[in-house]
Design a protein around this motif. Sequence first.
Motif, short mmCIF file in Angstrom:
data_model
loop_
_atom_site.label_atom_id
_atom_site.label_comp_id
_atom_site.label_asym_id
_atom_site.label_seq_id
_atom_site.Cartn_x
_atom_site.Cartn_y
_atom_site.Cartn_z
N PHE A 1 2.91 -6.14 -5.17
CA PHE A 1 1.43 -6.66 -5.34
C PHE A 1 1.25 -7.66 -5.32
O PHE A 1 0.97 -8.83 -5.22
CB PHE A 1 -0.02 -5.60 -5.92
CG PHE A 1 -1.57 -6.48 -5.72
CD1 PHE A 1 -2.12 -6.21 -4.66
CD2 PHE A 1 -1.54 -7.26 -6.82
CE1 PHE A 1 -3.37 -7.06 -4.73
CE2 PHE A 1 -2.79 -7.80 -7.18
CZ PHE A 1 -3.44 -7.43 -6.15
N LEU B 1 -2.27 0.73 -5.11
CA LEU B 1 -0.86 0.29 -4.18
C LEU B 1 0.43 0.35 -5.60
O LEU B 1 -0.21 0.15 -6.71
CB LEU B 1 -1.64 -1.13 -4.38
CG LEU B 1 -2.88 -1.29 -4.27
CD1 LEU B 1 -3.80 -2.77 -4.10
CD2 LEU B 1 -2.79 -1.43 -2.29
N HIS C 1 0.79 -1.14 -0.18
CA HIS C 1 0.03 0.00 -0.29
C HIS C 1 0.69 1.26 -0.15
O HIS C 1 1.74 1.64 0.64
CB HIS C 1 -0.70 -0.07 1.36
CG HIS C 1 -1.73 1.33 1.38
ND1 HIS C 1 -2.18 2.31 2.54
CD2 HIS C 1 -2.86 1.71 0.71
CE1 HIS C 1 -2.26 2.96 2.62
NE2 HIS C 1 -2.87 3.02 0.98
#
Lengths: 467, 467
Positions: A252, A247, A235
């Motif tokens: 991720f 993000l 984040h």
Amino acid sequence: MKSDETVVTGVSGGADSLYLLFHLQQAGQPVIAAILDHQLRPESSREVAFVQEICVTYGVPCVAGKADVAALAQTRRCSIEEAARIARYEFLFGVARRHHAAAVATAHHADDQVETVLMHFLRGSGLEGLTGMRPRTILPQWDPEEKIPLIRPILNVSRTEIESWCRETRLTPVEDQSNQDTQFFRNRLRHKLIPLLEAEYSPQIRRHIQTLAQTAHEDMQIIHEVIDAAWQQCHIPDDRIPDAILLNRSEFSRLAPGVRARILRRCLFQLCPEARDVGFDSVQRMHDFIASCDNENSVRQWEKNLSVAVEADMILIYPGGESPNPLQYPQLTTGSVSLSIPGEFSFSGWQLTCRILQLSSEKIPALTTEMAANRSLVYLDWEKIELPLILRTANAGEMFRPLGSGGRQKLSDFWINTKIPRAYRAGHPLIADRNEPIWIPGLRPADFCRLTSETTKALRLELKKRR
Amino acid sequence: MKSDETVVTGVSGGADSLYLLFHLQQAGQPVIAAILDHQLRPESSREVAFVQEICVTYGVPCVAGKADVAALAQTRRCSIEEAARIARYEFLFGVARRHHAAAVATAHHADDQVETVLMHFLRGSGLEGLTGMRPRTILPQWDPEEKIPLIRPILNVSRTEIESWCRETRLTPVEDQSNQDTQFFRNRLRHKLIPLLEAEYSPQIRRHIQTLAQTAHEDMQIIHEVIDAAWQQCHIPDDRIPDAILLNRSEFSRLAPGVRARILRRCLFQLCPEARDVGFDSVQRMHDFIASCDNENSVRQWEKNLSVAVEADMILIYPGGESPNPLQYPQLTTGSVSLSIPGEFSFSGWQLTCRILQLSSEKIPALTTEMAANRSLVYLDWEKIELPLILRTANAGEMFRPLGSGGRQKLSDFWINTKIPRAYRAGHPLIADRNEPIWIPGLRPADFCRLTSETTKALRLELKKRR
């Protein structure tokens, strides 16, 4: 909770809540009984009197209240059951606050737990739903300061134990007739399905489901820790976009698939707390969409009017419609700046250049074509503009006269019409003269200072990403 | 699996396996059909012929085999169903190895998955059971080299789809009559419970359960990663105790409760692979026992003849009965040592001292009392002992004459009788003279060299923990 702290206990007069009340009192815990008259059945005021009488006999302080549940259901547009629940919790936490109680206790017991978990299992649930109810939980909805937990002291006590206690103490509790009505899903589970499963499929099913609730809860705690750590990792906090979530795409994509799905679900809940009903499939589709994006920028609409924009290095989840390229909107964070002409000004990755050109009318069509092809560049009629020239963000309620519209509109409407994500509106730069905006970079110049055949001197503005 | 690699497909002649066979063939995957005659029903050889015929028609190579399932059930002491399953997987993986196939495929479909998950839910299950069957899995039991996965290519295809495919292709598959027999738990779920749940409780229950299996699998992967990391943190590998597991107690107690419970479960499975049936309660009780131990050393028996010993800084899980203090057994890792008298010798935390005493017979009762009170100290008749004196571990098949037993016994039996955990037997030190053991420290001296009224010179041996 310490043994000398007061607990507010919801008491309906039914067996479960009477058992809880006496159980706490026997344990030496200071208790306040709280009963709410839902005014849904004619006998309800008699039930309140019954509870008050019992409390007098046993020396327990009792607080009674009244709620117009039917009216609440209308204003909240929810079912009577849901309105009753809302009224009850509001009442209980209100009593707890007024009496400086340490907790609110409810009489949920082991068979309620079994029904809850089974209901979630049947109606579709992930691990969360299988955890059922917890012995202690914080409900920010009723307790915004998160100081008064809801406790369920008899969550391990079975209905059979409670009933035999009632027989032993020769108590005749209030019997809510609606508990027998198998129109209600939960009652069908209680009176039909669970006895059937027990008799024909698994004699120990109640115990199995209780154990599942416990292990699911422990597993859920493990998962929460993992998700918290993953969230820290991927984040990107960004004050400029309070309504959106950004993000880091490469972080991720390094996460395990299950973690990615849960991160997306967290985004969803954070942006729309009411999105708890969004199913696995929807999260999975968004997950697959993100995974399938190559380095091109892609945007897709999601649940609850959210959009997800996937850029080379970022994923942006934001409220509002589809937008071609949200993360390339410039953002001005330095405050207003008076521009020198000719001159240059740089801000957070962008560079604005201003200069003056002498024009002859035959050049104008070429400039117009150039502007049409490149929205980061504009030529305006220098004579129409009143100095000083200011680079700034929009003022509250500010108006703009976009090229070609022939009128004025609020910038707040202009952002919507041009599909700028809400997240980028407040920081979006504009160039204004003494009176009003003359150009919204990347979007539209003002009409009043457009090039005409009379223009002899042009202001050239260009906003480019810095290399 | 690549599209040009061969897949061995179990084919019974039923609708599911025919669908799978044709589905793979249509997809261009090289397939070998494999059918095993279980010889349990008179029509089984006819069914084999039916499958062989179909394979000829469709140009699929077919391998048929026979198993005496009834005999297997007797030798393995298991149910006919379980024996059939064992025989089938042995056959399929055998065919796969002989034909260098890349995978074994089975015809488990979406409704099998729903039944499996529901069965686990009803009979008591944690998250693992709710993951159901996976589209691809490694079964080391049948594939010790872990090179041939079991795949389930039609795990997302419903029974309805398969049945309508059968009607369209005008195939009349073999119908196993036992599939209709609602004596079998799974058949009762299939024919009675699931249709009931669908009709009266949750029309989408099949889809919900399939989704649960998927999310539970993803969650399980997250948890496996956490448990692997926690294992690295708290497990102390120790070659000397191949049958036992040693955990760092303070690292263990730092873990979250759910992680601790899963670590204990992993210990259990690692020491007893057949312990999959051990319930949550048992793990929880052991967890609570460990948490409740203060700094005293405690031992408790667990499942499957395991014991758990909790020491100040360690937790030892080992096969065998209760033992007062397993981790305080000395362990000799330096090989044999010839002892000098008088003299001292130190090894891994322990110190052995030897000296000679002149005795008068009136002193003997006091020494005997001293020995009885302190098992780490011994006085022996020096005249009976033949030098050299050796500190070593037991030799294979070695005999010992324990004090008071009047006879000889194998040291391997002596360890069992004195309840030394298996883990500590191989490394346990003993002191032998030229011929045989004279003392097993902490346990027993030999009878032949015990003190008598004639003894005038004593060998004093003491083994103490070093401070």
